[in-house]
Design a protein around this motif. Structure first.
Motif, short mmCIF file in Angstrom:
data_model
loop_
_atom_site.label_atom_id
_atom_site.label_comp_id
_atom_site.label_asym_id
_atom_site.label_seq_id
_atom_site.Cartn_x
_atom_site.Cartn_y
_atom_site.Cartn_z
N LEU A 1 -5.78 2.87 4.85
CA LEU A 1 -6.74 2.09 4.06
C LEU A 1 -7.92 1.62 4.92
N LEU B 1 0.84 -1.21 0.00
CA LEU B 1 0.00 0.00 0.00
C LEU B 1 0.87 1.25 0.00
N ALA C 1 -1.60 2.22 -2.56
CA ALA C 1 -2.67 2.83 -1.76
C ALA C 1 -3.76 3.45 -2.63
#
Ligand code: NAD
Length: 298
Positions: A39, A8, A13
């Protein structure tokens, strides 16, 4: 669809966010707690390992720095292959060498899974806007099965051939980009040294046979293209160290295939010198700073 997403970072992300926006349920994992937390705030379920992120998933994405990370995330004790259900496909969007992608496809197949290489271009802006280009290495049937999920993150989804061919397309494009950027930097610097107004020179190049993306959209000389990193101190954009990595991948693939890459080898050394000078974190167009008499202020 329930999707596992591992990695991420700057690219992963925003890609994961776009999957959420399209209504997919996400199970995510990253070594960075902060990346996972961001997230979670966007609605994803955070997992304790790649294995857990892959459990019950109908599709698994990886977006990691390099092949060694992908290998660990797939084949480690707490890896994806230890948790994934039979028949589920793994899509790797990291930029890695084609041979590693083919090796991961064999590993996945031995585990009863399919593996697709789907590296991207478009940068962090394209990742945020959902307009990435995906260069996909997969059979036609696999390509069709993963295309809808890729469509949530990109607008140009291209099948480049079977496993590994997505990575071949990616590293060949970036080989050329590294070379053209160095070439434009050299020509702009010589012109400035010889006394021509860099804006006039860029205007001529961009309506003549020297024109390319590195000259008309992303010119490395400051003040030519307002939106280019050169006009904001070489910040943002595509990091010189990432270009160095991609040229290294091209060099290794070329070595294995016994195919000469004369200009690519030189470009690789130029970006190596830029990185060694402490400027690897700048945008790759800072390569112009090697021509220091009229180079960039960095
Ligand atoms: P990044 O360094 O920002 O993100 C990588 C993420 O992977 C980090 O969050 C890191 O914590 C995580 N990670 C590393 N090892 C891990 C592990 N073992 N388990 C779980 N998570 C792990 O990198 P990025 O800019 O997002 O790039 C990812 C890939 O995309 C790279 O291969 C890069 O070459 C490629 N790419 C980047 C760009 C760009 O503009 N940044 C553009 C195209 C392609």
């Amino acid at each position: 669809m329930k999707i596992g997403f591992i990695g991420l970072g700057n690219m992963g992300a925003p890609m994961a966010r776009n999957l959420l926006k399209h209504g997919h349920a996400l199970q995510v994992f990253d070594l960075s707690a902060a990346a996972c937390g961001a997230l979670a705030d966007a609605g994803a379920a955070v997992c304790a390992s790649p294995k857990a992120a892959a459990a019950d998933a109908e599709l698994v994405f990886t977006m990691l720095p390099a092949a060694a990370h992908v290998r660990g995330v797939l084949a480690g004790e707490q890896g994806v292959l230890a948790g994934i259900a039979h028949g589920v496909t793994i899509v790797d969007s990291s930029t890695i060498d084609p041979a590693s992608a083919q090796e991961f496809a064999r590993l996945a197949q031995a585990n009863g899974n399919a593996f697709v290489d789907a590296p991207v271009s478009g940068g962090t802006g394209g990742a945020a806007a959902g307009t990435l280009t995906f260069m996909v290495g997969a059979s036609e049937a696999l390509f069709a099965s993963v295309s809808p999920a890729l469509g949530a993150m990109g607008k140009n989804i291209v099948r480049c051939g079977d496993t590994g061919m997505g990575q071949v397309a990616k590293i060949c494009n970036n080989l050329l980009l590294g070379i053209t950027m160095a070439g434009v930097a050299e020509a702009m610097s010589l012109g400035a040294t010889l006394g021509i107004d860099p804006k006039v020179l860029a205007g001529i190049v961009n309506t003549s046979t020297g024109r390319c993306w590195s000259s008309d959209t992303y010119n490395p000389y400051p003040g030519i293209v307002e939106t280019a990193p050169a006009s904001r101190g070489y910040t943002g954009g595509f990091g010189a160290d990432l270009m160095l990595k991609d040229l290294g991948l091209a060099a290794e693939a070329a070595r294995t295939a016994k195919q000469p890459i004369f200009l690519g080898a030189l470009a690789h050394q130029l970006y190596q010198a830029l990185s060694a000078s402490g400027r690897g974190g700048l945008d790759f167009s800072a390569i112009i700073s090697l021509y220091e008499r009229h180079g960039a202020q960095s």
